[in-house]
Design a protein around this motif. Sequence first.
Motif, short mmCIF file in Angstrom:
data_model
loop_
_atom_site.label_atom_id
_atom_site.label_comp_id
_atom_site.label_asym_id
_atom_site.label_seq_id
_atom_site.Cartn_x
_atom_site.Cartn_y
_atom_site.Cartn_z
N MET A 96 -7.57 -10.83 11.28
CA MET A 96 -8.28 -10.61 10.16
C MET A 96 -7.79 -11.97 9.18
N GLU A 97 -8.74 -12.61 8.69
CA GLU A 97 -8.53 -13.59 7.73
C GLU A 97 -7.46 -13.33 6.60
N ARG A 98 -6.68 -14.12 6.06
CA ARG A 98 -5.89 -13.58 4.81
C ARG A 98 -6.57 -13.01 3.80
N LYS A 99 -7.77 -13.70 3.36
CA LYS A 99 -8.62 -13.25 2.35
C LYS A 99 -9.04 -11.90 2.66
N ASN A 100 -9.56 -11.31 3.66
CA ASN A 100 -10.00 -10.33 3.93
C ASN A 100 -8.78 -9.40 4.02
N LYS A 101 -7.74 -9.49 4.65
CA LYS A 101 -6.60 -8.73 4.71
C LYS A 101 -6.30 -8.22 3.29
N VAL A 102 -6.27 -9.30 2.06
CA VAL A 102 -5.63 -9.03 1.03
C VAL A 102 -6.77 -8.18 0.26
N LEU A 103 -8.16 -8.57 0.35
CA LEU A 103 -9.01 -7.64 -0.10
C LEU A 103 -8.95 -6.17 0.29
N ASN A 104 -8.86 -5.98 1.83
CA ASN A 104 -8.80 -4.61 2.25
C ASN A 104 -7.53 -4.08 1.59
N ASP A 105 -6.58 -4.61 1.82
CA ASP A 105 -5.38 -3.81 1.22
C ASP A 105 -5.47 -3.29 -0.20
N LEU A 106 -5.76 -4.41 -1.09
CA LEU A 106 -6.35 -4.06 -2.54
C LEU A 106 -7.17 -2.87 -2.71
N LEU A 107 -8.36 -2.71 -2.01
CA LEU A 107 -9.28 -1.78 -2.00
C LEU A 107 -8.74 -0.46 -1.68
N VAL A 108 -7.88 -0.26 -0.59
CA VAL A 108 -7.22 0.79 0.18
C VAL A 108 -6.16 1.49 -0.99
N LYS A 109 -5.32 0.60 -1.61
CA LYS A 109 -4.30 0.57 -2.41
C LYS A 109 -5.00 1.12 -3.58
N LEU A 110 -5.98 0.75 -4.39
CA LEU A 110 -6.85 0.95 -5.51
C LEU A 110 -7.16 2.34 -5.29
N PHE A 111 -7.82 2.95 -4.40
CA PHE A 111 -8.43 4.01 -4.11
C PHE A 111 -7.42 5.07 -4.04
N ASN A 112 -6.33 4.77 -3.21
CA ASN A 112 -5.26 5.87 -3.26
C ASN A 112 -4.46 5.90 -4.53
N ASP A 113 -4.18 5.09 -5.18
CA ASP A 113 -3.46 4.82 -6.19
C ASP A 113 -4.34 5.70 -7.53
N ILE A 114 -5.75 5.73 -7.64
CA ILE A 114 -6.60 6.26 -8.54
C ILE A 114 -6.29 7.77 -8.22
N LEU A 115 -6.54 8.15 -6.83
CA LEU A 115 -6.53 9.39 -6.68
C LEU A 115 -5.15 10.28 -6.86
N GLU A 116 -4.10 9.35 -6.79
CA GLU A 116 -2.69 9.98 -6.95
C GLU A 116 -2.57 10.00 -8.31
N ILE A 117 -2.74 8.84 -9.15
CA ILE A 117 -2.73 9.01 -10.46
C ILE A 117 -3.26 10.19 -11.31
N GLU A 118 -4.63 10.39 -10.80
CA GLU A 118 -5.27 11.61 -11.21
C GLU A 118 -4.54 12.87 -10.84
N GLU A 119 -4.04 12.99 -9.72
CA GLU A 119 -3.40 14.39 -9.29
C GLU A 119 -2.28 14.43 -10.38
N ASN A 120 -1.41 13.36 -10.12
CA ASN A 120 -0.17 13.39 -11.19
C ASN A 120 -0.42 13.68 -12.56
N THR A 121 -1.41 13.08 -13.11
CA THR A 121 -1.89 13.51 -14.49
C THR A 121 -2.31 15.03 -14.56
N LEU A 122 -2.75 15.25 -13.77
CA LEU A 122 -3.06 16.63 -13.61
C LEU A 122 -1.85 17.74 -13.85
N LYS A 123 -1.15 17.37 -12.86
CA LYS A 123 -0.04 18.17 -12.47
C LYS A 123 0.96 18.22 -13.62
#
Length: 147
Positions: free
Chosen positions: A1-28
């Motif tokens: 995978m081209e470097r730009k594509n890997k960076v974008l993929n990693d960012l999107l996956v991390k953002l999605f997971n982080d938003i869910l985790e932050i929402e869960e922690n904020t609720l808890k």
Amino acid sequence: MERKNKVLNDLLVKLFNDILEIEENTLKNGNLSDLSVTELHTIVAIGMYQERTMSEVAQDLKITVGTLTTAINKLIKKGYVERKRIEEDRRVVLVHLTKRGKLAYRLHEKFHNDMISDTINGVSEKEEEILISSLERLNIFFKGKMI
């Protein structure tokens, strides 16, 4: 995978997971510790200002009315939602938020508003337009995958 594509993929996956985790922690750790993220999203789908039918809410959440009924029953027990049938057609069930449900809605809305404000803070108008355009294209891509 081209470097730009890997960076974008990693960012999107991390953002999605982080938003869910932050929402869960904020609720808890906050005033809404008795709610799950799914329950909070159900509250948001019901909305602040008017009664909605169970069918409308289920359609927005892309779940069955039966699945929604289970969630609504829990939210009623917790004091976030009220339900009633209309006299003209007893088959139609309306739901609306209680004061506690409206508070949960507002707190969730503030979370999202703070997230957006922090995201665009210090960003030029041109960069903001590019971000919006890119996210719109990504949203179209995801909607095409939902079929």
